[in-house]
Design a protein around this motif. Sequence first.
Motif, PDB file in Angstrom:
ATOM      1  N   UNK A 103      45.986  36.807  31.525  1.00 33.54           N
ATOM      2  CA  UNK A 103      46.658  36.023  30.939  1.00 33.54           C
ATOM      3  C   UNK A 103      46.134  35.687  29.556  1.00 33.54           C
ATOM      4  N   UNK A 104      44.575  35.209  29.593  1.00 30.70           N
ATOM      5  CA  UNK A 104      43.971  34.975  28.353  1.00 30.70           C
ATOM      6  C   UNK A 104      44.058  35.846  27.427  1.00 30.70           C
ATOM      7  N   UNK A 105      43.699  37.140  27.778  1.00 30.41           N
ATOM      8  CA  UNK A 105      43.965  38.536  26.842  1.00 30.41           C
ATOM      9  C   UNK A 105      45.361  38.553  26.158  1.00 30.41           C
ATOM     10  N   UNK A 106      46.419  38.298  27.076  1.00 35.69           N
ATOM     11  CA  UNK A 106      47.623  38.439  26.406  1.00 35.69           C
ATOM     12  C   UNK A 106      48.094  37.314  25.565  1.00 35.69           C
ATOM     13  N   UNK A 107      47.472  36.092  25.950  1.00 39.37           N
ATOM     14  CA  UNK A 107      47.635  34.815  24.753  1.00 39.37           C
ATOM     15  C   UNK A 107      46.801  35.155  23.368  1.00 39.37           C
ATOM     16  N   UNK A 108      45.566  35.717  23.754  1.00 44.08           N
ATOM     17  CA  UNK A 108      44.887  36.275  22.455  1.00 44.08           C
ATOM     18  C   UNK A 108      45.578  37.193  21.512  1.00 44.08           C
ATOM     19  N   UNK A 109      46.203  38.321  22.306  1.00 42.65           N
ATOM     20  CA  UNK A 109      46.963  39.301  21.500  1.00 42.65           C
ATOM     21  C   UNK A 109      48.066  38.604  20.811  1.00 42.65           C
ATOM     22  N   UNK A 110      48.751  37.805  21.595  1.00 40.06           N
ATOM     23  CA  UNK A 110      50.058  37.256  20.814  1.00 40.06           C
ATOM     24  C   UNK A 110      49.598  36.165  19.409  1.00 40.06           C
ATOM     25  N   UNK A 111      48.385  35.616  19.612  1.00 44.59           N
ATOM     26  CA  UNK A 111      48.036  34.741  18.496  1.00 44.59           C
ATOM     27  C   UNK A 111      47.604  35.800  17.598  1.00 44.59           C
TER      28      UNK A 111
ATOM     29  N   UNK B 109      38.669  19.986  34.668  1.00 40.51           N
ATOM     30  CA  UNK B 109      39.103  21.372  34.936  1.00 40.51           C
ATOM     31  C   UNK B 109      40.158  21.823  34.056  1.00 40.51           C
ATOM     32  N   UNK B 110      39.914  22.862  33.555  1.00 38.44           N
ATOM     33  CA  UNK B 110      40.987  23.620  32.354  1.00 38.44           C
ATOM     34  C   UNK B 110      42.161  24.198  33.373  1.00 38.44           C
ATOM     35  N   UNK B 111      43.272  24.449  32.404  1.00 35.11           N
ATOM     36  CA  UNK B 111      44.554  25.099  33.190  1.00 35.11           C
ATOM     37  C   UNK B 111      44.277  26.290  33.576  1.00 35.11           C
ATOM     38  N   UNK B 112      43.198  27.038  33.063  1.00 36.49           N
ATOM     39  CA  UNK B 112      42.866  28.365  33.392  1.00 36.49           C
ATOM     40  C   UNK B 112      42.024  28.286  35.022  1.00 36.49           C
ATOM     41  N   UNK B 113      41.475  27.100  35.052  1.00 37.85           N
ATOM     42  CA  UNK B 113      40.620  26.783  36.322  1.00 37.85           C
ATOM     43  C   UNK B 113      41.795  26.746  37.467  1.00 37.85           C
ATOM     44  N   UNK B 114      42.776  25.980  37.156  1.00 37.89           N
ATOM     45  CA  UNK B 114      43.532  25.562  38.269  1.00 37.89           C
ATOM     46  C   UNK B 114      44.417  26.807  38.566  1.00 37.89           C
ATOM     47  N   UNK B 115      44.746  27.706  37.514  1.00 38.33           N
ATOM     48  CA  UNK B 115      45.566  28.895  37.718  1.00 38.33           C
ATOM     49  C   UNK B 115      44.746  29.949  38.727  1.00 38.33           C
ATOM     50  N   UNK B 116      43.249  29.894  38.275  1.00 34.17           N
ATOM     51  CA  UNK B 116      42.581  30.766  39.146  1.00 34.17           C
ATOM     52  C   UNK B 116      42.282  30.258  40.451  1.00 34.17           C
ATOM     53  N   UNK B 117      42.172  29.370  40.926  1.00 36.65           N
ATOM     54  CA  UNK B 117      42.236  28.432  42.094  1.00 36.65           C
ATOM     55  C   UNK B 117      43.493  28.695  42.863  1.00 36.65           C
ATOM     56  N   UNK B 118      44.506  28.470  42.108  1.00 36.47           N
ATOM     57  CA  UNK B 118      45.939  28.724  42.838  1.00 36.47           C
ATOM     58  C   UNK B 118      45.941  29.947  43.423  1.00 36.47           C
ATOM     59  N   UNK B 119      45.580  31.150  42.530  1.00 42.43           N
ATOM     60  CA  UNK B 119      45.638  32.717  42.953  1.00 42.43           C
ATOM     61  C   UNK B 119      44.606  32.804  44.146  1.00 42.43           C
ATOM     62  N   UNK B 120      43.229  32.314  43.912  1.00 43.57           N
ATOM     63  CA  UNK B 120      42.133  32.552  44.980  1.00 43.57           C
ATOM     64  C   UNK B 120      42.768  32.099  46.159  1.00 43.57           C
ATOM     65  N   UNK B 121      43.324  30.841  46.449  1.00 44.31           N
ATOM     66  CA  UNK B 121      43.723  30.142  47.647  1.00 44.31           C
ATOM     67  C   UNK B 121      44.941  31.169  48.035  1.00 44.31           C
ATOM     68  N   UNK B 122      45.719  31.459  47.406  1.00 45.01           N
ATOM     69  CA  UNK B 122      46.893  32.445  47.635  1.00 45.01           C
ATOM     70  C   UNK B 122      46.608  33.824  48.498  1.00 45.01           C
ATOM     71  N   UNK B 123      45.590  34.488  47.599  1.00 47.32           N
ATOM     72  CA  UNK B 123      45.269  35.496  48.181  1.00 47.32           C
ATOM     73  C   UNK B 123      44.149  35.793  49.122  1.00 47.32           C
ATOM     74  N   UNK B 124      43.677  34.527  49.067  1.00 43.95           N
ATOM     75  CA  UNK B 124      42.560  34.518  50.109  1.00 43.95           C
ATOM     76  C   UNK B 124      42.808  34.631  51.596  1.00 43.95           C
ATOM     77  N   UNK B 125      44.016  34.208  51.871  1.00 45.19           N
ATOM     78  CA  UNK B 125      44.733  34.244  53.152  1.00 45.19           C
ATOM     79  C   UNK B 125      45.353  35.640  53.520  1.00 45.19           C
ATOM     80  N   UNK B 126      45.753  36.373  52.581  1.00 43.91           N
ATOM     81  CA  UNK B 126      46.487  37.664  52.428  1.00 43.91           C
ATOM     82  C   UNK B 126      45.207  38.884  52.272  1.00 43.91           C
ATOM     83  N   UNK B 127      44.466  38.779  51.416  1.00 41.11           N
ATOM     84  CA  UNK B 127      43.341  39.870  51.084  1.00 41.11           C
ATOM     85  C   UNK B 127      42.088  38.980  50.614  1.00 41.11           C
ATOM     86  N   UNK B 128      41.362  38.545  51.826  1.00 48.54           N
ATOM     87  CA  UNK B 128      40.335  37.771  51.793  1.00 48.54           C
ATOM     88  C   UNK B 128      39.046  38.349  50.823  1.00 48.54           C
ATOM     89  N   UNK B 129      38.731  39.552  50.912  1.00 48.30           N
ATOM     90  CA  UNK B 129      37.828  40.386  50.260  1.00 48.30           C
ATOM     91  C   UNK B 129      38.115  40.499  48.731  1.00 48.30           C
TER      92      UNK B 129
END
Length: 125
Positions: free
Chosen positions: A34-42, A1-21
């Motif tokens: 995040x990926x687009x902002x990193x691309x813009x920086x590069x 799993x990549x770093x972006x996958x881990x960040x995605x699932x962290x956000x998914x698990x956090x917001x699943x309890x608050x805003x499930x849909x």
Amino acid sequence: MTTFDKLFFHFFQYYKSKKSKKANDIATFYVSFLQCSLLLLLGVFFSGFFKQMNVQTMSASKAWILFVLVVIFIYFKNWMQYGGRKRKIRNVKMLKNKKLDYNIWVLWFLPVVVLGLTLVLFQAL
């Protein structure tokens, strides 16, 4: 799993309890942002680097059009990657691993910091 996958699932698990849909949409937006902002920086970094090296690669308008096209591609790639069956399979793999202990506010602040660095580099040109 990549770093972006881990960040995605962290956000998914956090917001699943608050805003499930909307949890999947929020997590997909965050990873894409995040990926687009990193691309813009590069892009700004290499623009300044090529300017210092006196290399003419492409005009600024063509670079912005290319950036917009890549942003659209990144969003749809993430939408396809984190939607449906693939997300469910990766979610099971992620649940087996230990839970991430990042503060959600620090993670939301990360793209803002990257955009701030981009602005500083852009002003330095």
